[in-house]
Design an enzyme around this catalytic site. Structure first.
Site, PDB file in Angstrom:
ATOM      1  N   GLU A 242       1.038  -1.225  -0.014  1.00  0.00           N
ATOM      2  CA  GLU A 242      -0.066   0.147   0.012  1.00  0.00           C
ATOM      3  C   GLU A 242       0.938   1.139  -0.133  1.00  0.00           C
ATOM      4  O   GLU A 242       1.362   1.569   0.956  1.00  0.00           O
ATOM      5  CB  GLU A 242      -0.944   0.213   1.326  1.00  0.00           C
ATOM      6  CG  GLU A 242      -1.803  -1.037   1.421  1.00  0.00           C
ATOM      7  CD  GLU A 242      -2.936  -1.187   0.595  1.00  0.00           C
ATOM      8  OE1 GLU A 242      -3.312   0.091  -0.049  1.00  0.00           O
ATOM      9  OE2 GLU A 242      -3.718  -1.971   0.323  1.00  0.00           O
ATOM     10  N   CYS A 276      -2.703   9.306   2.885  1.00  0.00           N
ATOM     11  CA  CYS A 276      -2.233   8.543   1.391  1.00  0.00           C
ATOM     12  C   CYS A 276      -3.435   8.643   0.488  1.00  0.00           C
ATOM     13  O   CYS A 276      -3.132   8.998  -0.992  1.00  0.00           O
ATOM     14  CB  CYS A 276      -1.990   7.134   1.632  1.00  0.00           C
ATOM     15  SG  CYS A 276      -2.977   6.213   2.422  1.00  0.00           S
TER      16      CYS A 276
HETATM   17  P1  NDP Z   1       8.950   4.672   4.224  1.00  0.00           P
HETATM   18  O1  NDP Z   1       7.969   4.121   2.986  1.00  0.00           O
HETATM   19  O2  NDP Z   1      10.343   5.013   4.249  1.00  0.00           O
HETATM   20  O3  NDP Z   1       8.609   3.911   5.554  1.00  0.00           O
HETATM   21  C1  NDP Z   1       7.314   3.090   5.664  1.00  0.00           C
HETATM   22  C2  NDP Z   1       7.681   1.789   6.812  1.00  0.00           C
HETATM   23  O4  NDP Z   1       8.680   1.067   6.131  1.00  0.00           O
HETATM   24  C3  NDP Z   1       8.327   2.438   8.049  1.00  0.00           C
HETATM   25  O5  NDP Z   1       7.895   1.519   8.907  1.00  0.00           O
HETATM   26  C4  NDP Z   1       9.791   2.022   7.853  1.00  0.00           C
HETATM   27  O6  NDP Z   1      10.581   2.030   8.787  1.00  0.00           O
HETATM   28  C5  NDP Z   1       9.784   0.949   7.190  1.00  0.00           C
HETATM   29  N1  NDP Z   1      11.069   0.838   6.334  1.00  0.00           N
HETATM   30  C6  NDP Z   1      11.962   1.681   5.846  1.00  0.00           C
HETATM   31  N2  NDP Z   1      12.799   1.001   5.102  1.00  0.00           N
HETATM   32  C7  NDP Z   1      12.556  -0.269   5.186  1.00  0.00           C
HETATM   33  C8  NDP Z   1      13.264  -1.389   4.472  1.00  0.00           C
HETATM   34  N3  NDP Z   1      14.398  -1.258   3.658  1.00  0.00           N
HETATM   35  N4  NDP Z   1      12.609  -2.748   4.565  1.00  0.00           N
HETATM   36  C9  NDP Z   1      11.458  -2.905   5.402  1.00  0.00           C
HETATM   37  N5  NDP Z   1      10.950  -1.668   5.992  1.00  0.00           N
HETATM   38  C10 NDP Z   1      11.538  -0.442   5.892  1.00  0.00           C
HETATM   39  O7  NDP Z   1       8.125   6.013   4.671  1.00  0.00           O
HETATM   40  P2  NDP Z   1       8.914   7.193   5.324  1.00  0.00           P
HETATM   41  O8  NDP Z   1       8.431   7.404   6.550  1.00  0.00           O
HETATM   42  O9  NDP Z   1      10.197   7.627   5.011  1.00  0.00           O
HETATM   43  O10 NDP Z   1       7.965   8.497   4.483  1.00  0.00           O
HETATM   44  C11 NDP Z   1       8.430   8.783   3.281  1.00  0.00           C
HETATM   45  C12 NDP Z   1       7.540   9.318   2.266  1.00  0.00           C
HETATM   46  O11 NDP Z   1       6.622   8.050   1.944  1.00  0.00           O
HETATM   47  C13 NDP Z   1       6.510  10.353   2.721  1.00  0.00           C
HETATM   48  O12 NDP Z   1       7.136  11.575   2.589  1.00  0.00           O
HETATM   49  C14 NDP Z   1       5.227   9.840   2.019  1.00  0.00           C
HETATM   50  O13 NDP Z   1       5.332  10.798   0.787  1.00  0.00           O
HETATM   51  C15 NDP Z   1       5.128   8.465   1.638  1.00  0.00           C
HETATM   52  N6  NDP Z   1       4.419   7.858   2.874  1.00  0.00           N
HETATM   53  C16 NDP Z   1       3.140   7.394   2.411  1.00  0.00           C
HETATM   54  C17 NDP Z   1       2.358   6.682   3.416  1.00  0.00           C
HETATM   55  C18 NDP Z   1       1.178   6.236   2.809  1.00  0.00           C
HETATM   56  O14 NDP Z   1       0.162   6.057   3.669  1.00  0.00           O
HETATM   57  N7  NDP Z   1       0.877   5.743   1.490  1.00  0.00           N
HETATM   58  C19 NDP Z   1       2.830   6.515   4.611  1.00  0.00           C
HETATM   59  C20 NDP Z   1       4.009   7.097   4.929  1.00  0.00           C
HETATM   60  C21 NDP Z   1       4.618   7.762   4.224  1.00  0.00           C
HETATM   61  P3  NDP Z   1      11.154   3.461   9.618  1.00  0.00           P
HETATM   62  O15 NDP Z   1      10.162   4.370   9.853  1.00  0.00           O
HETATM   63  O16 NDP Z   1      11.785   2.967  10.794  1.00  0.00           O
HETATM   64  O17 NDP Z   1      12.299   3.754   8.682  1.00  0.00           O
END
Ligand code: NDP
Length: 494
Positions: A242, A276
């Site tokens: 997602e 999102c």
């Molecule tokens: P990420 O996609 O990086 O993180 C989402 C989750 O994945 C977090 O729990 C993160 O952990 C985890 N994660 C990060 N790297 C890995 C990996 N290599 N393997 C497995 N899990 C991993 O989102 P961000 O928080 O960095 O946000 C960046 C951008 O993503 C935002 O600016 C926005 O544009 C978008 N976003 C979209 C969302 C949605 O609802 N569709 C929600 C959040 C963000 P950790 O936080 O510890 O890095």
């Protein structure tokens, strides 16, 4: 319960209140060994949970629902502290999550239990049945923007389908994950049915790699979604992805403009635009564009970002830079700010920004902004609105405001969900599946599809009597095969 201690004392990290920078919690950084241990414990709990059967699981999830309602305000405070969002927004998340949990628990048996299916004419000697059985352990990797509602779309449905869950919350909202898991502990007699592992991206990657994880449900950015998928590919672990969106809102000439403007402003600005399925682009038909923009301008200019404002800060500090870049780029390319401007970006807060007439190839139109920036572009007609709405790699949700043609316009949109004359309404309806296409990911949470997503179909064919003409035996005869081909010619060849 949280994952028990790793062999050595794990490193820790702090979770902060993004409004003030205050430390609101300290959590372990779980390494691969700790994650693997959590998954191993979960596998045992999964067996116990699966053996309980639908009725008992439903009863216990009903108890959990009551615990969540009882603790609603406490949990909302944890959400508000870690995300900075207004308490009522946090409460709204919890309300929706509870309603979904209730639906998932009540519908799991009907959707997943073994049922008879027709065995067809040729195989009429067989009794055929299909059941959706639990996967075992589901790994959930969650985001920070809706740290309860979003992961619960996977957690509640995975549990209702008979699985155990290991949840890796965002590093920005670990306390919410821990509080959620703690709230379940009492209704499963302390068993590790729902554990939380905390840490950074590496902890999430360890969850993807951990032996015994039957599926990963990920919510976050498209970039990280691809990484998760690549890691899971190593072990052929299935994934549900997602990701974000660039959701459009289309306003037709006969739309209720007051309602459309209200929806655009809420959809674009609530939760500081960190949604999102938030509205990022508006396409309004020319004949009503001036009046619509005037109404949006009036409503958006009244809003304030702040600790006690209409919406809170950028939960992820770096996001303010993304919003600033999109605003500056849109203005440099000829867009006209009708509310706010580059000066609205005052980290950690960003005041509402509305920009009209933004070129379609600017970052504010093509990339996910995830901030309180609304782009409003006028179009000659609905056909052009649909064309532009579909001209992005994302395809999560969409909104249509129209009296006569709402459903017709909705059907032409390339996305997973559409709200007509409402805003994000599809997300609150538990029976509707939630998910996207293209860069927004694949797979579904919520609804019957969301329950099946956390199962594997198991097909069974039981022979009731032997066929008079055996064809799957070395004892078959040429005459028998001629008779079979004759039947097929008669039935399917005419
Ligand atoms: P990420 O996609 O990086 O993180 C989402 C989750 O994945 C977090 O729990 C993160 O952990 C985890 N994660 C990060 N790297 C890995 C990996 N290599 N393997 C497995 N899990 C991993 O989102 P961000 O928080 O960095 O946000 C960046 C951008 O993503 C935002 O600016 C926005 O544009 C978008 N976003 C979209 C969302 C949605 O609802 N569709 C929600 C959040 C963000 P950790 O936080 O510890 O890095």
């Amino acid at each position: 319960m949280t994952a028990a201690e790793a062999p050595t004392e794990p490193a820790t990290f702090e979770s902060l209140d993004p409004r003030t920078g205050d430390v609101v919690g300290t959590h372990p950084v779980h390494d691969a060994a700790a994650v693997e241990a959590a998954v191993a414990r979960a596998a045992q709990a999964a067996q116990w949970w699966a053996d309980l059967g639908f009725a008992e699981r439903r009863r216990r999830l009903g108890e959990w629902r009551k615990v969540l309602v009882r603790k609603l305000d406490d949990l909302a405070h944890v959400v508000a502290d870690e995300t900075g969002k207004p308490l009522d927004d946090a409460r709204l998340e919890l309300v929706l999550a509870v309603d979904h949990l209730d639906w998932a628990a009540k519908h799991a048996e009907k959707v997943l239990r073994r049922r008879k299916v027709s065995s067809g004419l040729l195989m009429g000697n067989q009794a055929a049945s299909l059941a959706y059985v639990p996967i075992g352990v589901v790994g959930v990797i969650g985001p920070w923007n809706y740290p309860v509602f979003t992961p619960m779309g996977s957690i509640a449905y995975a549990l209702a389908a008979g699985n155990a869950v290991v949840f890796k919350p965002s590093e920005l909202t670990p306390g919410v994950g821990v509080a959620l898991a703690d709230s379940l502990a009492e209704i499963v007699d302390g068993r590790p049915l729902f554990q939380v592992v905390t840490g950074f991206g590496e902890t999430g990657a360890a969850l993807c790699r951990a032996p015994g994880v039957g599926k990963i449900a990920f919510t976050g950015s498209t970039v990280t979604g691809k990484r998760v998928m690549a890691t899971c590919a190593e072990s052929l672990t299935p994934v549900l992805i997602e990701c974000g969106g660039k959701d459009p809102l289309i306003v037709d000439a006969d739309a209720d403009l007051e309602a459309a403007a209200d929806a655009a402003v809420w959809g674009g600005m609530s939760n500081a635009g960190q949604t999102c399925v938030g509205v990022e682009r508006v396409y309004v038909v020319d004949t009503v564009a001036d009046e619509f923009v005037a109404r949006v301008t009036a409503k958006a200019s009244r809003l304030r970002a702040g600790s006690t404002g209409d919406f809170g800060p950028m939960t992820m500090p770096a996001q303010a830079d993304v919003v600033r870049r999109h605003v500056e780029d849109a203005l440099a390319r000829g867009g006209r700010a009708v509310v706010g401007g580059a000066e609205s970006v005052r980290p950690p807060f960003v005041e509402p920004v509305v920009i009209v007439d933004v070129p379609e190839d600017s970052a504010a139109v093509t990339e996910e902004t995830f901030g309180p920036l609304l782009v409003v572009n006028r179009v000659p007609d609905v056909d052009e609105a649909v064309r532009r709405a579909n001209a992005t790699g994302y395809g999560l949700g969409a909104t249509v405001f129209a009296k006569a043609r709402g459903e017709e316009i909705a059907a032409r949109l390339r996305c997973g969900m559409v709200a007509i004359n409402g805003i994000i309404s599809f997300a609150g309806i538990p029976a509707l599946p939630f998910g996207g296409v293209g860069d927004s990911g694949f797979g579904r949470i919520h609804g019957e599809d969301g329950l099946r997503e956390f199962t594997r179909p198991q097909a069974v064919a039981r022979q009731r009597f032997a066929l008079p003409i055996p064809v799957t035996s070395f004892a078959r005869t040429a005459g028998g095969m001629r008779a079979l081909v004759g039947i097929i010619r008669f039935r399917h060849g005419r």
